[in-house]
Design a protein around this motif. Structure first.
Motif, PDB file in Angstrom:
ATOM      1  N   LYS A 113      71.631  46.574  50.794  1.00  0.00           N
ATOM      2  CA  LYS A 113      73.088  46.770  50.846  1.00  0.00           C
ATOM      3  C   LYS A 113      73.704  46.419  49.491  1.00  0.00           C
ATOM      4  O   LYS A 113      74.629  47.082  49.013  1.00  0.00           O
ATOM      5  N   SER A 114      73.183  45.365  48.884  1.00  0.00           N
ATOM      6  CA  SER A 114      73.655  44.930  47.568  1.00  0.00           C
ATOM      7  C   SER A 114      73.398  46.019  46.528  1.00  0.00           C
ATOM      8  O   SER A 114      74.270  46.335  45.708  1.00  0.00           O
ATOM      9  N   LEU A 115      72.204  46.604  46.589  1.00  0.00           N
ATOM     10  CA  LEU A 115      71.844  47.661  45.637  1.00  0.00           C
ATOM     11  C   LEU A 115      72.800  48.845  45.725  1.00  0.00           C
ATOM     12  O   LEU A 115      73.232  49.381  44.701  1.00  0.00           O
ATOM     13  N   LYS A 116      73.128  49.231  46.955  1.00  0.00           N
ATOM     14  CA  LYS A 116      74.039  50.383  47.153  1.00  0.00           C
ATOM     15  C   LYS A 116      75.362  50.140  46.417  1.00  0.00           C
ATOM     16  O   LYS A 116      75.879  51.021  45.728  1.00  0.00           O
ATOM     17  N   LEU A 117      75.894  48.938  46.546  1.00  0.00           N
ATOM     18  CA  LEU A 117      77.153  48.592  45.881  1.00  0.00           C
ATOM     19  C   LEU A 117      76.982  48.532  44.360  1.00  0.00           C
ATOM     20  O   LEU A 117      77.864  48.951  43.612  1.00  0.00           O
ATOM     21  N   ARG A 118      75.852  47.993  43.907  1.00  0.00           N
ATOM     22  CA  ARG A 118      75.574  47.923  42.465  1.00  0.00           C
ATOM     23  C   ARG A 118      75.532  49.329  41.864  1.00  0.00           C
ATOM     24  O   ARG A 118      76.063  49.564  40.771  1.00  0.00           O
ATOM     25  N   GLU A 119      74.883  50.239  42.587  1.00  0.00           N
ATOM     26  CA  GLU A 119      74.771  51.614  42.088  1.00  0.00           C
ATOM     27  C   GLU A 119      76.144  52.293  42.074  1.00  0.00           C
ATOM     28  O   GLU A 119      76.457  53.035  41.138  1.00  0.00           O
ATOM     29  N   GLU A 120      76.957  52.012  43.094  1.00  0.00           N
ATOM     30  CA  GLU A 120      78.311  52.583  43.135  1.00  0.00           C
ATOM     31  C   GLU A 120      79.159  52.040  41.982  1.00  0.00           C
ATOM     32  O   GLU A 120      79.967  52.758  41.402  1.00  0.00           O
ATOM     33  N   ALA A 121      78.958  50.762  41.646  1.00  0.00           N
ATOM     34  CA  ALA A 121      79.712  50.138  40.556  1.00  0.00           C
ATOM     35  C   ALA A 121      79.188  50.563  39.190  1.00  0.00           C
ATOM     36  O   ALA A 121      79.878  50.439  38.182  1.00  0.00           O
ATOM     37  N   GLY A 122      77.927  51.061  39.155  1.00  0.00           N
ATOM     38  CA  GLY A 122      77.331  51.544  37.906  1.00  0.00           C
ATOM     39  C   GLY A 122      76.980  50.444  36.922  1.00  0.00           C
ATOM     40  O   GLY A 122      76.911  50.672  35.713  1.00  0.00           O
ATOM     41  N   ASP A 123      76.747  49.226  37.445  1.00  0.00           N
ATOM     42  CA  ASP A 123      76.395  48.083  36.591  1.00  0.00           C
ATOM     43  C   ASP A 123      74.877  48.070  36.380  1.00  0.00           C
ATOM     44  O   ASP A 123      74.132  47.586  37.221  1.00  0.00           O
ATOM     45  N   LYS A 124      74.449  48.601  35.231  1.00  0.00           N
ATOM     46  CA  LYS A 124      73.001  48.803  35.007  1.00  0.00           C
ATOM     47  C   LYS A 124      72.213  47.497  34.951  1.00  0.00           C
ATOM     48  O   LYS A 124      71.120  47.406  35.505  1.00  0.00           O
ATOM     49  N   LYS A 125      72.764  46.487  34.269  1.00  0.00           N
ATOM     50  CA  LYS A 125      72.070  45.197  34.168  1.00  0.00           C
ATOM     51  C   LYS A 125      71.850  44.619  35.568  1.00  0.00           C
ATOM     52  O   LYS A 125      70.747  44.185  35.905  1.00  0.00           O
ATOM     53  N   ALA A 126      72.899  44.630  36.376  1.00  0.00           N
ATOM     54  CA  ALA A 126      72.796  44.111  37.743  1.00  0.00           C
ATOM     55  C   ALA A 126      71.859  44.970  38.584  1.00  0.00           C
ATOM     56  O   ALA A 126      71.115  44.455  39.422  1.00  0.00           O
TER      57      ALA A 126
END
Length: 206
Positions: A113-126
């Motif tokens: 679930k965290s990954l989905k949000l990270r990908e939506e935010a486009g934060d590559k480092k995270a």
């Protein structure tokens, strides 16, 4: 609330977070103070930051139920703000707590679930760090193919960003998987690449 309030509460949140690694009981008290002030001044961002700091302090006190409750509250408040980065961080922290209990399948749900949000935010480092955490989860679950899949995604992000630290750690993690699969030539190759990258980082004083 003015800029002075915002700066002071942000500083308080940062100190409360740092205390988690020095004196978590004091950090917990600071975080509770930040939550109360954020709520009183209707500063949702400060309140969310307080719950995040509180969760980290509880994690380091091994008060895991309270930590999960704090991160859930941080998630709810961050959702109100539309802050996907903070929402993702809260979910990842809950996933890491379940890892601590060796409940890797449950932890994996939160990390995905965290990954989905990270990908939506486009934060590559995270995203790179999340791919690493997912690889570790799948390794614990003995799903080596999935672990390699996520480590490969991490490698791609690390190369795109030219992040040698992330790449070196990823090469080492990949080597561990190949070793577990008894593919010793590939394991050795990845371990050597990791060492070489770490030497390059060391030589540059990074």
């Amino acid at each position: 609330p003015g800029n002075a309030d915002t700066f002071r509460l942000k500083t308080l949140g940062s100190i409360a977070h740092q205390y988690a690694f020095i004196n978590p009981d004091s950090g917990r008290i600071l975080a509770i103070s930040l939550i109360a002030e954020g709520k009183n001044k209707k500063m949702v961002k400060a309140e969310a930051m307080g719950y995040n700091s509180l969760g980290v302090n509880y994690m380091n006190m091994d008060s895991n139920d309270q930590a999960i409750a704090s991160f859930n509250k941080c998630y709810e408040l961050s959702e109100k703000l539309g802050d996907k980065s903070k929402m993702a961080a809260a979910l990842m922290n809950i996933g890491l707590i379940y890892d601590h209990f060796s409940e890797h399948a449950r932890g994996l749900e939160y990390k995905l679930k965290s990954l989905k949000l990270r990908e939506e935010a486009g934060d590559k480092k995270a995203m790179g760090n999340t791919y690493t955490n997912l690889g570790i989860s799948y390794a614990h679950l003995l799903d080596y193919a999935k672990a390699l899949e996520y480590y490969l995604k991490c490698q791609k992000v690390a190369e795109e960003m030219n992040d040698k630290n992330l790449l070196a750690n990823n090469m080492n993690n990949t080597g561990v998987i190949y070793k577990a699969m008894n593919d010793l030539p590939r394991a050795l190759d990845h371990f050597m690449k990791s060492v070489k990258l770490k030497e390059e980082i060391g030589n540059k004083g990074e």
